[in-house]
Design a protein around this motif. Structure first.
Motif, PDB file in Angstrom:
ATOM      1  N   GLY A 147       4.797  -1.412  -2.961  1.00 40.75           N
ATOM      2  CA  GLY A 147       4.836  -2.150  -1.697  1.00 40.75           C
ATOM      3  C   GLY A 147       3.586  -2.979  -1.501  1.00 40.75           C
ATOM      4  O   GLY A 147       3.654  -4.164  -1.151  1.00 40.75           O
ATOM      5  N   VAL A 148       2.428  -2.381  -1.739  1.00 42.62           N
ATOM      6  CA  VAL A 148       1.156  -3.097  -1.563  1.00 42.62           C
ATOM      7  C   VAL A 148       1.053  -4.225  -2.593  1.00 42.62           C
ATOM      8  O   VAL A 148       0.622  -5.343  -2.276  1.00 42.62           O
ATOM      9  CB  VAL A 148      -0.029  -2.106  -1.696  1.00 42.62           C
ATOM     10  CG1 VAL A 148      -1.352  -2.850  -1.748  1.00 42.62           C
ATOM     11  CG2 VAL A 148      -0.021  -1.134  -0.544  1.00 42.62           C
ATOM     12  N   TRP A 149       1.481  -3.925  -3.814  1.00 36.53           N
ATOM     13  CA  TRP A 149       1.469  -4.968  -4.853  1.00 36.53           C
ATOM     14  C   TRP A 149       2.341  -6.149  -4.413  1.00 36.53           C
ATOM     15  O   TRP A 149       1.927  -7.307  -4.511  1.00 36.53           O
ATOM     16  CB  TRP A 149       1.991  -4.396  -6.180  1.00 36.53           C
ATOM     17  CG  TRP A 149       2.248  -5.460  -7.195  1.00 36.53           C
ATOM     18  CD1 TRP A 149       1.329  -6.057  -8.004  1.00 36.53           C
ATOM     19  CD2 TRP A 149       3.502  -6.089  -7.478  1.00 36.53           C
ATOM     20  NE1 TRP A 149       1.933  -7.019  -8.775  1.00 36.53           N
ATOM     21  CE2 TRP A 149       3.266  -7.063  -8.476  1.00 36.53           C
ATOM     22  CE3 TRP A 149       4.794  -5.933  -6.994  1.00 36.53           C
ATOM     23  CZ2 TRP A 149       4.285  -7.864  -8.995  1.00 36.53           C
ATOM     24  CZ3 TRP A 149       5.811  -6.728  -7.495  1.00 36.53           C
ATOM     25  CH2 TRP A 149       5.541  -7.672  -8.485  1.00 36.53           C
ATOM     26  N   VAL A 194       3.786  -8.910   5.522  1.00 35.62           N
ATOM     27  CA  VAL A 194       3.136  -7.627   5.239  1.00 35.62           C
ATOM     28  C   VAL A 194       3.758  -6.531   6.119  1.00 35.62           C
ATOM     29  O   VAL A 194       4.032  -5.424   5.645  1.00 35.62           O
ATOM     30  CB  VAL A 194       1.607  -7.766   5.498  1.00 35.62           C
ATOM     31  CG1 VAL A 194       0.938  -6.416   5.584  1.00 35.62           C
ATOM     32  CG2 VAL A 194       0.960  -8.602   4.389  1.00 35.62           C
ATOM     33  N   VAL A 195       4.015  -6.842   7.379  1.00 37.93           N
ATOM     34  CA  VAL A 195       4.576  -5.838   8.291  1.00 37.93           C
ATOM     35  C   VAL A 195       5.998  -5.473   7.865  1.00 37.93           C
ATOM     36  O   VAL A 195       6.375  -4.292   7.876  1.00 37.93           O
ATOM     37  CB  VAL A 195       4.529  -6.337   9.757  1.00 37.93           C
ATOM     38  CG1 VAL A 195       5.341  -5.429  10.671  1.00 37.93           C
ATOM     39  CG2 VAL A 195       3.086  -6.393  10.249  1.00 37.93           C
ATOM     40  N   VAL A 249      -3.260  -3.402   7.437  1.00 37.40           N
ATOM     41  CA  VAL A 249      -1.934  -3.147   8.036  1.00 37.40           C
ATOM     42  C   VAL A 249      -1.390  -1.813   7.527  1.00 37.40           C
ATOM     43  O   VAL A 249      -0.893  -0.991   8.301  1.00 37.40           O
ATOM     44  CB  VAL A 249      -0.957  -4.303   7.709  1.00 37.40           C
ATOM     45  CG1 VAL A 249       0.485  -3.897   7.994  1.00 37.40           C
ATOM     46  CG2 VAL A 249      -1.307  -5.535   8.534  1.00 37.40           C
ATOM     47  N   VAL A 250      -1.517  -1.589   6.213  1.00 38.41           N
ATOM     48  CA  VAL A 250      -0.978  -0.348   5.642  1.00 38.41           C
ATOM     49  C   VAL A 250      -1.700   0.869   6.228  1.00 38.41           C
ATOM     50  O   VAL A 250      -1.066   1.860   6.613  1.00 38.41           O
ATOM     51  CB  VAL A 250      -1.093  -0.370   4.100  1.00 38.41           C
ATOM     52  CG1 VAL A 250      -0.773   0.992   3.517  1.00 38.41           C
ATOM     53  CG2 VAL A 250      -0.144  -1.413   3.523  1.00 38.41           C
ATOM     54  N   ILE A 251      -3.023   0.786   6.331  1.00 38.34           N
ATOM     55  CA  ILE A 251      -3.769   1.947   6.835  1.00 38.34           C
ATOM     56  C   ILE A 251      -3.487   2.164   8.326  1.00 38.34           C
ATOM     57  O   ILE A 251      -3.145   3.274   8.746  1.00 38.34           O
ATOM     58  CB  ILE A 251      -5.281   1.790   6.572  1.00 38.34           C
ATOM     59  CG1 ILE A 251      -5.537   1.951   5.072  1.00 38.34           C
ATOM     60  CG2 ILE A 251      -6.086   2.826   7.352  1.00 38.34           C
ATOM     61  CD1 ILE A 251      -6.960   1.819   4.654  1.00 38.34           C
ATOM     62  N   ILE A 252      -3.584   1.091   9.107  1.00 40.60           N
ATOM     63  CA  ILE A 252      -3.421   1.256  10.563  1.00 40.60           C
ATOM     64  C   ILE A 252      -1.991   1.683  10.902  1.00 40.60           C
ATOM     65  O   ILE A 252      -1.781   2.695  11.588  1.00 40.60           O
ATOM     66  CB  ILE A 252      -3.801  -0.043  11.308  1.00 40.60           C
ATOM     67  CG1 ILE A 252      -5.304  -0.297  11.160  1.00 40.60           C
ATOM     68  CG2 ILE A 252      -3.440   0.054  12.794  1.00 40.60           C
ATOM     69  CD1 ILE A 252      -5.760  -1.659  11.608  1.00 40.60           C
ATOM     70  N   LEU A 253      -1.003   0.953  10.374  1.00 45.85           N
ATOM     71  CA  LEU A 253       0.384   1.321  10.690  1.00 45.85           C
ATOM     72  C   LEU A 253       0.750   2.663  10.047  1.00 45.85           C
ATOM     73  O   LEU A 253       1.526   3.427  10.602  1.00 45.85           O
ATOM     74  CB  LEU A 253       1.351   0.223  10.255  1.00 45.85           C
ATOM     75  CG  LEU A 253       1.232  -1.107  11.019  1.00 45.85           C
ATOM     76  CD1 LEU A 253       2.353  -2.056  10.611  1.00 45.85           C
ATOM     77  CD2 LEU A 253       1.289  -0.885  12.518  1.00 45.85           C
ATOM     78  N   GLY A 254       0.197   2.918   8.861  1.00 43.43           N
ATOM     79  CA  GLY A 254       0.470   4.192   8.171  1.00 43.43           C
ATOM     80  C   GLY A 254      -0.002   5.369   9.004  1.00 43.43           C
ATOM     81  O   GLY A 254       0.707   6.372   9.162  1.00 43.43           O
ATOM     82  N   ILE A 255      -1.199   5.237   9.560  1.00 39.77           N
ATOM     83  CA  ILE A 255      -1.729   6.320  10.393  1.00 39.77           C
ATOM     84  C   ILE A 255      -0.901   6.435  11.679  1.00 39.77           C
ATOM     85  O   ILE A 255      -0.548   7.547  12.109  1.00 39.77           O
ATOM     86  CB  ILE A 255      -3.227   6.075  10.719  1.00 39.77           C
ATOM     87  CG1 ILE A 255      -4.066   6.197   9.431  1.00 39.77           C
ATOM     88  CG2 ILE A 255      -3.738   7.033  11.777  1.00 39.77           C
ATOM     89  CD1 ILE A 255      -4.060   7.556   8.785  1.00 39.77           C
TER      90      ILE A 255
END
Lengths: 227, 413
Positions: free
Chosen positions: B36-38, B279-280, B385-391
């Protein structure tokens, strides 16, 4: 000063449409340093009483005092702190954290308490030696026998010298030799460290170690004898 | 602080070991996060490269990052709306501004006639030396040569126009326009070069000759239509714009590329928004897997959570522990995803040949070579985005774990 004082403690559970009485107006005072066994058939309320005293369960009515603190009115965080600082638990099923080694399991409570790494390692090794698990510090629970796991659980319960140890059927899954060893350990800790023990059991041999035997049935205390 | 450090170490140990309890599940989730990040970073780099190309092409067609002209010229590109060649303070500032390139040009409507056909065109009088940086025209010459000096008497036309006029390299054409007094000015030119534009539409209309030659034709010696400036980066032209605006004499109009072309400006401004939306969207797909992994991980150890509650771990610490577990999972996935993205984008930065779809892309103003543009901003955005939304996504399972009734949890098989 009494270690525990319960006044008119009531607790009911709903099972389907049926209301089951767990505790029915229980009055109980346990003094500091006592070695008490709660006995009675399954469903008599032993575990419910232990859970209420330990702050794991909240009574429907009544009061529970531990020293000067009324614990039935504490919020969850304060109850957790109270358990952390004052109570050690030993459960029927050994209940160790499987991803931690024996020593790490013993250290866990001290870690949460904020004890330094050096001190908790020293205390954990000493207590493991005392319960006969020297050399097994690095083993994970899955690498220990049932008796050994229960001894780790006991070590964890007493390592930070709590005021009270609550043990719910601690010998239920142990053979007679392991049971005798564990109860001998409890008696010794009670005698030498003045830790108050409240143990629920069906086992007559365990009752033999108690200095006070409380009988329960249908959520009520039906007998209270000092031996 | 010491207590927090000890608690943090406890939480970190528990989280790390819990993460590796189920290698397969953790591995699958890590793979999903990494891919996903890739995809976020790789596709963003491609999009960024494509939009950069479209903007660069658009700016070359304007042309320039900054233009100085008569206030009425953009609305009425008539030879009457010309300005004097730069002099005095403006000339001094242009020479000292540090701009990559500046030049003057003349732009008028004209008619071109071959032996067989006649067409309406934009006639541009340019300074050939500067054109490589301003429009990139010299590189587009497909036949013949480009203009050589400001006095060159030749003319350069597009391949499409040559086809329409049914003429070719070396042939003569006649160009007609109006001078400032509305008199007809005409002159014969020899075709010295034919260009092929990336956007075929331009080939048909833009015709180039040397600036001084056109000044003579239109009788406007010393006057031009525009002064064009090109800076190093079209994104950072504000300082140059400020400097030039202050030195521009009253009565002249100084504009940036985004003031001249609102479509390009909108494209530029929307790019960051596009990246964020992209990204979202990818994260939303990922979040289902993440929540599922955490819920399963919690479901598997309800009894253990009851135990640590019984031992005196505050509910807040249980929330932190689950969130830390999620954070570790995200950080490892991000590290793998970022490495994959850098490893795949970097080799493509020298150009990705998309000529197989060039015709369609040309309609959007994109050339046949795509240059992926991996920016630190996009990487930071994707990671944040991944870290904030992931948390945020992990808070619900963590909160549910902390809210478990310890007695029920301990009695769970």
């Amino acid at each position: 000063m009494s270690a525990i004082h319960c006044h008119q403690l009531c607790k009911t559970f709903k099972q389907g449409d049926e209301i089951i009485t767990g505790l029915d107006h229980v009055d109980l005072t346990i003094e500091t340093g006592e070695f008490v066994c709660l006995s009675g058939p399954s469903g008599s309320g032993k575990t419910t009483l232990l859970n209420a005293i330990g702050g794991l369960d909240t009574p429907d009515s009544g009061e529970i005092h531990m020293g000067d603190i009324r614990i039935d009115q504490l919020e969850r965080g304060a109850l957790a702190d109270m358990r952390l600082r004052h109570i050690g638990f030993v459960f029927q099923a050994y209940n160790l954290i499987p991803v931690l080694s024996a020593q790490e399991n013993v250290e866990f409570v001290m870690q949460v308490q904020g004890v330094s790494a050096q001190e908790r390692a020293r205390k954990a090794r000493e207590i493991l030696q005392e319960v006969g698990l020297e050399g097994m510090e690095d083993r994970r629970p899955a690498q220990l026998s049932g008796g050994q796991q229960q001894r780790v659980a006991v070590a964890r319960a007493i390592v930070s010298h709590p005021d009270l140890v609550l043990a719910d059927e601690p010998t239920a899954n142990l053979d007679s030799v392991a049971s005798a060893h564990l109860m001998g350990l409890f008696a010794s800790l009670n005698e030498h460290h003045r830790i108050t023990f409240v143990i629920s059991t069906h086992d007559k041999r365990v009752m033999g170690y108690a200095r006070r035997l409380i009988g329960m049935r249908d959520g009520k205390i039906i007998s209270d004898e000092t031996q | 602080m010491a207590v927090f450090r000890l608690n943090f170490n406890t939480l970190l140990t528990l989280s790390w070991r819990n993460l590796w309890r189920n290698y397969r599940r953790t591995g699958i989730m890590l793979g999903a996060i990494a891919i996903g990040v890739w995809a976020m970073i790789f596709m963003t780099a491609l999009m960024r490269g494509m939009v950069d190309d479209m903007l660069n092409q658009g700016i070359r067609n304007l042309p320039g990052h900054i233009q100085i002209q008569h206030p009425d010229f953009l609305d009425d590109p008539n030879v009457v709306n010309s300005i004097a060649e730069p002099s005095g303070e403006l000339l001094l500032v242009l020479k000292q501004s540090g701009t990559k390139r500046w030049a003057t040009r003349i732009k008028v409507a004209a008619v071109i006639a071959s032996e067989r056909e006649t067409r309406g065109i934009n006639l541009l009088g340019i300074e050939p030396d500067a054109e490589a940086d301003i429009s990139g025209l010299p590189a587009l010459i497909s036949e013949g040569r480009f203009l050589e000096t400001n006095q060159d008497k030749g003319i350069v036309i597009g391949a499409k126009l040559a086809e329409r006029l049914e003429t070719r390299l070396g042939k003569r054409v006649v160009v007609m326009s109006q001078d400032p007094d509305n008199n007809l000015s005409e002159r014969g030119f020899r075709i010295v070069g034919i260009y092929r534009a990336k956007m075929p539409g331009l080939e048909e209309f833009n015709v180039y000759t040397a600036r001084d030659t056109l000044q003579q034709l239109l009788h406007i010696e010393g006057r031009v239509s525009q002064i064009i400036l090109v800076d190093e980066d079209y994104r950072e032209i504000e300082p140059l714009y400020e400097k030039i605006s202050q030195a521009t004499p009253p009565g002249l109009d100084t504009r940036t590329w985004y003031q001249i072309d609102s479509y390009l400006a909108a494209m530029f401004n929307m790019m960051d928004g596009f990246v964020l939306v992209w990204v979202v969207i990818i994260f939303l797909a990922l979040s289902f897997g993440l929540v599922n992994t955490l819920v399963m991980a919690i479901f598997e150890r309800i009894r253990e959570i009851g135990l640590i509650q019984a031992l005196g771990m505050r509910p807040a610490l249980i929330v932190y522990q689950i969130l830390l577990e999620s954070l570790l999972l995200l950080l490892i996935g991000l590290a793998i995803g970022n490495s994959l993205a850098v490893a795949t984008v970097k080799p493509l930065e020298s150009g990705l040949d998309i000529s197989i779809v060039a015709e369609g892309m040309a309609m959007m103003g994109v050339s046949s070579m795509l240059y992926p543009n991996l920016t630190l901003y996009d990487m930071v955005l994707a990671n944040s985005v991944v870290i904030i939304l992931g948390i945020l996504t992990s808070i619900l399972p963590a909160w549910r774990a902390a809210s478990l009734d310890p007695v029920r949890a301990l009695n769970t098989n």
